[in-house]
Write a protein that holds these residues in place. Structure first.
Motif, PDB file in Angstrom:
ATOM      1  N   ARG A   1      -0.205  -1.752  -7.544  1.00 36.84           N
ATOM      2  CA  ARG A   1       0.456  -2.951  -8.035  1.00 36.84           C
ATOM      3  C   ARG A   1       0.861  -2.772  -9.473  1.00 36.84           C
ATOM      4  O   ARG A   1       0.089  -2.214 -10.261  1.00 36.84           O
ATOM      5  CB  ARG A   1      -0.485  -4.162  -7.935  1.00 36.84           C
ATOM      6  N   ARG A   2       2.021  -3.286  -9.815  1.00 28.99           N
ATOM      7  CA  ARG A   2       2.471  -3.176 -11.196  1.00 28.99           C
ATOM      8  C   ARG A   2       1.534  -3.871 -12.160  1.00 28.99           C
ATOM      9  O   ARG A   2       1.343  -3.409 -13.275  1.00 28.99           O
ATOM     10  CB  ARG A   2       3.864  -3.785 -11.348  1.00 28.99           C
TER      11      ARG A   2
ATOM     12  N   ALA B   1       8.351  -8.592  -8.873  1.00 29.70           N
ATOM     13  CA  ALA B   1       9.477  -7.789  -8.400  1.00 29.70           C
ATOM     14  C   ALA B   1       9.045  -6.733  -7.407  1.00 29.70           C
ATOM     15  O   ALA B   1       9.777  -6.393  -6.491  1.00 29.70           O
ATOM     16  CB  ALA B   1      10.178  -7.155  -9.591  1.00 29.70           C
ATOM     17  N   SER B   2       7.839  -6.206  -7.558  1.00 26.98           N
ATOM     18  CA  SER B   2       7.466  -5.048  -6.757  1.00 26.98           C
ATOM     19  C   SER B   2       7.101  -5.390  -5.317  1.00 26.98           C
ATOM     20  O   SER B   2       6.974  -4.520  -4.491  1.00 26.98           O
ATOM     21  CB  SER B   2       6.301  -4.316  -7.407  1.00 26.98           C
TER      22      SER B   2
ATOM     23  N   GLN C   1      -0.210   9.133 -16.662  1.00 22.61           N
ATOM     24  CA  GLN C   1      -0.722  10.262 -15.884  1.00 22.61           C
ATOM     25  C   GLN C   1      -1.499   9.796 -14.676  1.00 22.61           C
ATOM     26  O   GLN C   1      -1.528  10.454 -13.641  1.00 22.61           O
ATOM     27  CB  GLN C   1      -1.638  11.128 -16.771  1.00 22.61           C
ATOM     28  N   ASN C   2      -2.128   8.630 -14.827  1.00 21.10           N
ATOM     29  CA  ASN C   2      -2.940   8.124 -13.724  1.00 21.10           C
ATOM     30  C   ASN C   2      -2.320   6.958 -12.992  1.00 21.10           C
ATOM     31  O   ASN C   2      -2.903   6.414 -12.069  1.00 21.10           O
ATOM     32  CB  ASN C   2      -4.309   7.687 -14.232  1.00 21.10           C
ATOM     33  N   ALA C   3      -1.131   6.561 -13.399  1.00 22.70           N
ATOM     34  CA  ALA C   3      -0.581   5.314 -12.866  1.00 22.70           C
ATOM     35  C   ALA C   3      -0.229   5.412 -11.401  1.00 22.70           C
ATOM     36  O   ALA C   3      -0.086   4.408 -10.730  1.00 22.70           O
ATOM     37  CB  ALA C   3       0.637   4.895 -13.680  1.00 22.70           C
TER      38      ALA C   3
ATOM     39  N   LEU D   1       0.813  -1.207   0.000  1.00 23.02           N
ATOM     40  CA  LEU D   1       0.000   0.000   0.000  1.00 23.02           C
ATOM     41  C   LEU D   1       0.851   1.264   0.000  1.00 23.02           C
ATOM     42  O   LEU D   1       0.336   2.369  -0.049  1.00 23.02           O
ATOM     43  CB  LEU D   1      -0.924   0.016   1.227  1.00 23.02           C
ATOM     44  N   ASN D   2       2.138   1.101   0.078  1.00 25.73           N
ATOM     45  CA  ASN D   2       3.006   2.268   0.077  1.00 25.73           C
ATOM     46  C   ASN D   2       3.281   2.658  -1.366  1.00 25.73           C
ATOM     47  O   ASN D   2       4.188   2.158  -1.999  1.00 25.73           O
ATOM     48  CB  ASN D   2       4.306   1.929   0.817  1.00 25.73           C
ATOM     49  N   VAL D   3       2.458   3.514  -1.857  1.00 28.46           N
ATOM     50  CA  VAL D   3       2.499   3.806  -3.292  1.00 28.46           C
ATOM     51  C   VAL D   3       3.412   4.980  -3.596  1.00 28.46           C
ATOM     52  O   VAL D   3       3.208   6.072  -3.108  1.00 28.46           O
ATOM     53  CB  VAL D   3       1.084   4.182  -3.794  1.00 28.46           C
ATOM     54  N   THR D   4       4.429   4.726  -4.353  1.00 29.61           N
ATOM     55  CA  THR D   4       5.222   5.850  -4.854  1.00 29.61           C
ATOM     56  C   THR D   4       5.494   5.603  -6.324  1.00 29.61           C
ATOM     57  O   THR D   4       5.665   4.467  -6.748  1.00 29.61           O
ATOM     58  CB  THR D   4       6.574   5.964  -4.140  1.00 29.61           C
ATOM     59  N   ASP D   5       5.552   6.650  -7.116  1.00 27.15           N
ATOM     60  CA  ASP D   5       5.836   6.478  -8.532  1.00 27.15           C
ATOM     61  C   ASP D   5       7.182   5.813  -8.746  1.00 27.15           C
ATOM     62  O   ASP D   5       7.349   5.021  -9.649  1.00 27.15           O
ATOM     63  CB  ASP D   5       5.833   7.837  -9.249  1.00 27.15           C
TER      64      ASP D   5
END
Lengths: 201, 72
Positions: free
Chosen positions: A62-63, B65-66, A55-57, A8-12
């Motif tokens: 999750r990848r 990987a993530s 732009q919205n990723a 849940l730790n979302v960073t670009d």
């Protein structure tokens, strides 16, 4: 910036590093090139899709979700290009072999050859959860004659309707249906031999 | 009388267009008698499911990987 802290730790930075983007772009170009049979159109479609999608990723954790999202946008772009071709009557005729696996799979009277009879597939629903299965699936797709592969993908991946496919390529409805049938015979056989009859994995 | 080759063709076509009443009847009759083609009927539908799944998530391996802790 570290990726610790869980999904849940979302960073670009975590999701969209160069390696991931590079791989994603390669897959997209391959997919688009196969559909459009035109290198520069494929590259353009991929570029536009990436710009639009990324732009919205940042919203994705999750990848795999990013990939799904990006490919959805790419598919829409490809569909638009194909429809545009149809409107401008730039029909592209499809060269390629038509060879018929039915000649090999069925006997003279139209019955399955004994060794080719379809046996039950154990748990097809769980196959989709296996990475290995998807590699086998790709191998089987690659094994299709180009014309059959392309039509199958337009119908099943891009989910175009029969008449859209026929309008944009110079193929009749009946020829399309024959090609799809042949593709399905081959694909089923390949998955059967390489996955389902190989036993549990 | 439909044989397997014709029946499998109908099953594929059924994914593309509505079958006529006569075609449906011929197919149903054949399927009653042919276990191989009954298996095929399930499998040809599974192919469509696989394709849809594949096209919506093209690389199932891509996410591994993530998730690893400590990844920079």
């Amino acid at each position: 910036m570290s990726g610790q802290g869980g999904a849940l730790n979302v960073t670009d930075n975590d999701l969209l590093d160069e390696q991931f983007l590079g791989q994603l772009r390669r897959q997209m170009v391959q997919f688009a090139r196969m559909q459009l049979q035109d290198e520069s159109l494929a590259e353009d479609a991929v570029q536009e899709a990436l710009i639009g999608a990324l732009q919205n990723a940042g919203s994705f954790a999750r990848r795999a979700a990013v990939k799904t999202w990006v490919f959805a946008i790419l598919k829409n772009k490809i569909v638009d290009i194909i429809r545009q071709r149809a409107r401008m009557a730039e029909g592209v005729s499809l060269p390629g072999e038509d060879d018929d696996p039915g000649e090999r799979l069925f006997d003279q009277s139209g019955h399955w050859n004994k060794e080719d009879r379809p046996n039950r597939w154990a748990e097809p629903d769980t196959a989709v959860k296996s990475e290995h299965f998807w590699r086998v699936f790709e191998v089987c797709l690659d094994g299709l004659p180009v014309k059959q592969a392309r039509l199958f993908m337009m119908r099943e991946f891009l989910e175009l309707e029969s008449d859209e496919i026929c309008n944009s390529l110079e193929v009749s409805t009946s020829n399309l249906h024959v090609m799809l049938f042949r593709a399905r015979l081959r694909l089923r056989e390949c998955l059967d031999k390489r996955w389902f009859q190989e036993g549990e994995r | 009388m439909k044989k397997c080759r014709g029946a499998t063709r109908l099953m594929s076509d059924a994914l593309e267009r509505p079958l006529t009443a006569a075609e449906k009847m011929a197919l149903r009759t054949h399927l009653l008698m042919c276990g191989s083609c009954r298996n095929f009927s399930r499998q040809v539908v599974a192919l469509r499911d696989f394709a849809r799944h594949f096209s919506r998530q093209p690389d199932a391996a891509g996410d591994t990987a993530s998730k690893a802790d400590g990844e920079d």
